[in-house]
Every structure is written in structure tokens, then in C-alpha cells.
Design an enzyme around this catalytic site. Structure first.
Site, PDB file in Angstrom:
ATOM      1  N   ASP A   1      33.119  60.377  49.833  1.00 21.59           N
ATOM      2  CA  ASP A   1      33.305  59.298  50.865  1.00 21.59           C
ATOM      3  C   ASP A   1      31.897  58.833  51.000  1.00 21.59           C
ATOM      4  O   ASP A   1      30.801  59.427  51.350  1.00 21.59           O
ATOM      5  CB  ASP A   1      33.383  60.041  52.174  1.00 21.59           C
TER       6      ASP A   1
ATOM      7  N   ASP B   1      46.830  56.579  55.580  1.00 26.73           N
ATOM      8  CA  ASP B   1      46.457  57.608  56.701  1.00 26.73           C
ATOM      9  C   ASP B   1      47.397  57.954  57.776  1.00 26.73           C
ATOM     10  O   ASP B   1      47.791  57.058  58.457  1.00 26.73           O
ATOM     11  CB  ASP B   1      45.055  57.021  56.978  1.00 26.73           C
TER      12      ASP B   1
END
Lengths: 255, 207
Positions: free
Chosen positions: A11, A130
Site C-alpha cells: 500500500d 472492498d
């Protein structure tokens, strides 16, 4: 036999790898070029790079960083975060990405999946979902967008099925409830999606113990597991992870 | 000098990165004059083979001439599929026809996820130059929904299993190909590329 894949995830924010809990409280985890090379050399099966500030559209720096990471990564390399047009996928593929993951933009414009698959092949189009458990409803998850900050009324399973029809070649499924908690993957969610589609599903969010990886690959029917914290902070090496999985009957590529 | 053929389809950058990493002299081009000067050719490619064949059509004759003249040619993924006679991906397309056989879909009724995505074990045939130093077999990274059914007695083939027997790599004289991505198969994949570079060096020096 096709092996199950172990995928570290970078990330990335401001040229650094970071990791948070439920996408918040970010903490520094290292340099993306160094970490990418390390995972590629140590036997990871793929690498995922997510620009969590979603700046691919506006900032050349992310493309330059992708180029630098890719120059030392000799395993399949997926890049995502803020991709909203097929042209951006073309740019990232030319920069050294092998696949691109699309999230919010596909929810806003599902046809982007079809267009991207037609232009670049389904094998490089990854739909990132998500998902969050829908309060008060058992066995129901809804899709969230903008890095999990905005809920939608889209059912996660139905969205996965639709995305496959449109041309997605793979699903990167993150449980927003579990992400960064290291308390285990959402097995029920992963299994529900894996059984609903015939494209590969990468389970993400919640990797903690090695038992949790085994469980989501076995009971959760995932084709691959994505993990960040456990690798970045050295809880487990790729080698140790694969040895454990192999001992527990999960087929992996030996390191 | 080796030439990676850039015909507008695919993963030229990944293939270039890998050859540069192993220290080979690489040029990326689609110019027949440059292709003619190369010691060896690499034909990459991702996506649909019909579309790829359309894009490669302007230099198809040049590639066939170079192949017939004995220049080493390595096809990768869709570039590998183009080596065969025909492909049945979205209609029937005539390909380069350097190896007898056809490209067909992996059956969807076997309960397997499609694409065939990830690392699968490849069993080598005896004495394949591409796999020199790698033993009997290794894992390599695949990403394909179609596969080649080889029908060529003169061709050595490495195989992988995914519900059906998939042709994973071929060698026929100076023609080489991999369905998997050697440039994305870690150290073993880089070894395959090094072996191809060695083959090109040996051919050039007349060994």
C-alpha cells in the site's frame, strides 16, 4: 497442479509503503522498490502495488515509481489505486505492470471492465472489491468505494458475478471488516464469492496467523492470499509461510 | 543483439526488464531492417491471439523468412500461440504456422477457474535447450484461457496439467516458445531467458 499464490501487498502513499487498520492509522513499512525486490527474490508468487492516495490520474510520480519497482520484480505485478480509464491501464502496462486492479471506477462505470478486457485481455483486468458486512443481515456484504470510505447499496456477490460477465479476469476481494486487524480473513465472504464466479479470487484483509491463510485457501476456496502486515513487519517470511502451507496440504510453489 | 518485437500488443516492458536484468543486449523494434540484423528474436504478447495476429500481420512474412533462415525465435504467451497454425479464439484465425497444431479454449466444464492463472508445474521433455540446468521440471507463471494442442512430431514439448494437458513450451529447430511467462517466473524463468540468449550466441558463432 496449479499452486495457491502468496501475494504481498504494497500500500503506497507518498512513495512509501504504509499499512493501517481498517484503512486508517497508517504506519510506515518501508521503501516500495526495496520491498518489491525482496519479495520477488524471496519466493512470493505475485506482487500487488496499491496507490492508496489514488493519484494515478494526476501524478506522473506514481508511474515513475511503478517503473522502478517493476525493474526489479520478476513475478506477476499488479498495480491499482485510482484507475478510472482504459488509457491509464495502457500506460501502467507500458510502465511494467502485468495486471491492473480497478475498484471505484468500475462501480461508477461497469463498462470500463468490458472495454479494458477487450483492449488488453481479461488476464490483466482485476476487479478489486472492498466489501463490508451489511449490519443486521446474515451472509450479506455490500460494496464500499473510495478506499472503503463510502458504502454503496450494491451486493458484493452480485457485483462479482456481473464483473465476471463484463470481462474481469480475477477478483481481489478485501474484507473491510477484517483489513489490518490480523484476526483472520472473512472465510464466509471469500467462499461465497469464490463459489459464485469461475474466475480466480484473491482473499485479502485480516491475514494474521498462518492458520488463517490455510483456512481461507481451504475452507474459503480462495485461489490466492494477499497479505501486508505479516510480511512487512517480519512476522513470517515467504519461505516460512509456504513451508507451513505445504505441511498443511495446500499446494504451493516451493521456494 | 536480440530484438524484442513490439507490435503493439502487450508486455514488452516486462520482457525488456527481464532481458536487461540478465545483462543481454536488447533492442525493442518492429522494423524489418532491425529484425533482419538481430541474432535472435523474441515475440511477446498478451490478450487475444486473433487481435495479436492482426497486429503482427504486417511483419508476418518477415518473421517467417527469418525463422526459415534459421534465426532463433522465442514466442512468449500469446506470441507462443501465434507460432501455431491456427487459433480458435473469437473465431478462427490463421497464425504463423511454424508449428503444427491449434490454439483452443481450456474447457470451462471441468470446475476449474479460468483464466489458468498462477504457477503450475511444467514437466520438460528430454534435452530441451530452453530448460538447460533446471532438471526435469519446475513451476512457471501462467495467465491463459486458451492453450495450444500440438500436433507436430518434430517438436519437443514441455507439458503442464490443468484439467487437460497444456503445451507449456516447445522447441523445433530454431523455433522456441513458452505459454508461461519466463520474464515473470522468478529465477527459473530468468534461467530460461539466459538459455535462449546462449542459444542465440551459439548460433551466431556457428557452434
Amino acid at each position: 497442479m496449479l499452486t495457491k499464490r502468496i501475494i504481498p501487498c504494497l500500500d503506497v502513499k507518498d512513495n512509501r509503503v504504509v499499512k493501517g487498520i481498517n484503512f486508517l492509522n497508517l504506519r510506515d513499512a518501508g521503501d516500495p522498490v526495496e520491498l518489491g525486490k525482496k519479495y520477488s527474490d524471496e519466493g512470493a508468487d505475485e506482487l500487488v502495488f496499491l496507490d492508496i492516495t489514488a493519484t494515478i490520474r494526476s501524478k506522473k510520480t506514481i508511474v515513475e515509481l511503478v517503473e522502478k519497482v517493476a525493474a526489479n520484480v520478476f513475478i506477476p505485478f499488479t498495480v491499482g489505486g485510482g484507475i478510472s480509464k482504459a488509457d491509464e491501464i495502457g500506460l501502467l502496462l507500458r510502465s511494467g505492470a502485468d495486471k491492473c486492479s480497478i475498484n471505484t471506477a468500475a462501480v461508477n462505470n461497469p463498462d470500463l471492465l468490458r472495454e479494458s478486457a477487450e483492449r488488453f485481455g481479461a488476464q490483466c483486468v482485476v476487479l478489486a472489491i472492498d466489501a463490508r458486512r451489511t449490519p443486521g443481515k446474515v451472509g450479506k456484504w455490500h460494496v464500499t468505494v473510495k478506499a472503503g470510505s463510502e458504502p454503496t447499496d450494491i451486493d458484493a456477490i452480485e457485483w462479482a458475478i456481473k464483473a465476471e460477465k463484463l470481462g474481469a479476469g480475477e477478483i481481489l476481494l478485501t474484507s473491510m471488516d477484517a483489513d489490518g486487524t490480523q484476526t483472520g480473513y472473512d472465510i464466509e465472504l471469500t467462499r461465497a464469492v469464490a463459489e459464485a464466479v469461475s474466475i480466480p479470487v484473491i482473499a485479502s484483509g485480516g491475514a494474521g496467523t498462518l492458520e488463517s491463510l490455510t483456512e481461507v485457501l481451504d475452507k474459503g476456496k480462495a485461489d490466492a492470499v494477499l497479505a501486508a502486515s505479516i510480511f512487512h513487519y517480519g512476522t513470517y517470511s515467504i519461505k516460512k509461510t509456504k513451508e507451513f502451507l505445504q505441511q498443511h496440504g495446500v499446494p504451493v510453489r516451493p521456494v | 543483439m536480440l530484438v524484442i518485437i513490439d507490435y503493439g500488443v502487450g508486455n514488452v516492458r516486462s520482457v525488456t526488464n527481464a532481458f536487461r536484468y540478465i545483462g543481454s543486449d536488447i533492442t525493442v523494434s518492429c522494423d524489418p531492417a532491425v529484425i533482419a540484423r538481430a541474432d535472435g528474436l523474441i515475440l511477446p504478447g498478451v490478450g487475444a491471439s486473433g487481435y495479436a495476429m492482426q497486429k503482427v500481420a504486417p511483419i508476418a512474412d518477415c518473421l517467417k523468412e527469418q525463422a526459415a533462415a534459421g534465426k532463433p525465435l522465442l514466442g512468449i504467451c500469446v506470441g507462443f500461440q501465434l507460432l501455431f497454425k491456427e487459433s480458435h479464439e473469437m473465431g478462427t484465425h490463421q497464425c504463423l504456422g511454424l508449428i503444427k497444431g491449434k490454439v483452443v479454449p481450456i474447457p470451462t466444464d471441468l470446475g476449474l477457474t479460468i483464466p489458468h492463472m498462477g504457477w503450475n508445474y511444467v514437466k520438460f521433455a528430454d534435452n530441451m535447450r530452453l530448460f538447460d540446468g533446471l532438471g526435469d521440471g519446475r513451476h512457471f507463471a501462467f495467465a491463459n484461457s486458451f492453450y495450444a494442442q500440438m500436433d507436430d512430431a518434430e517438436t519437443k514439448a514441455a507439458m503442464t496439467e490443468y484439467g487437460v494437458q497444456i503445451t507449456a513450451a516447445v522447441e523445433k529447430g530454431n523455433i522456441y516458445g513458452c505459454q508461461f511467462h519466463p520474464e515473470k517466473s522468478a529465477a527459473d524463468g530468468l534461467q530460461v531467458l539466459k538459455n535462449f540468449v546462449k542459444i542465440c550466441d551459439e548460433e551466431q558463432s556457428g557452434c
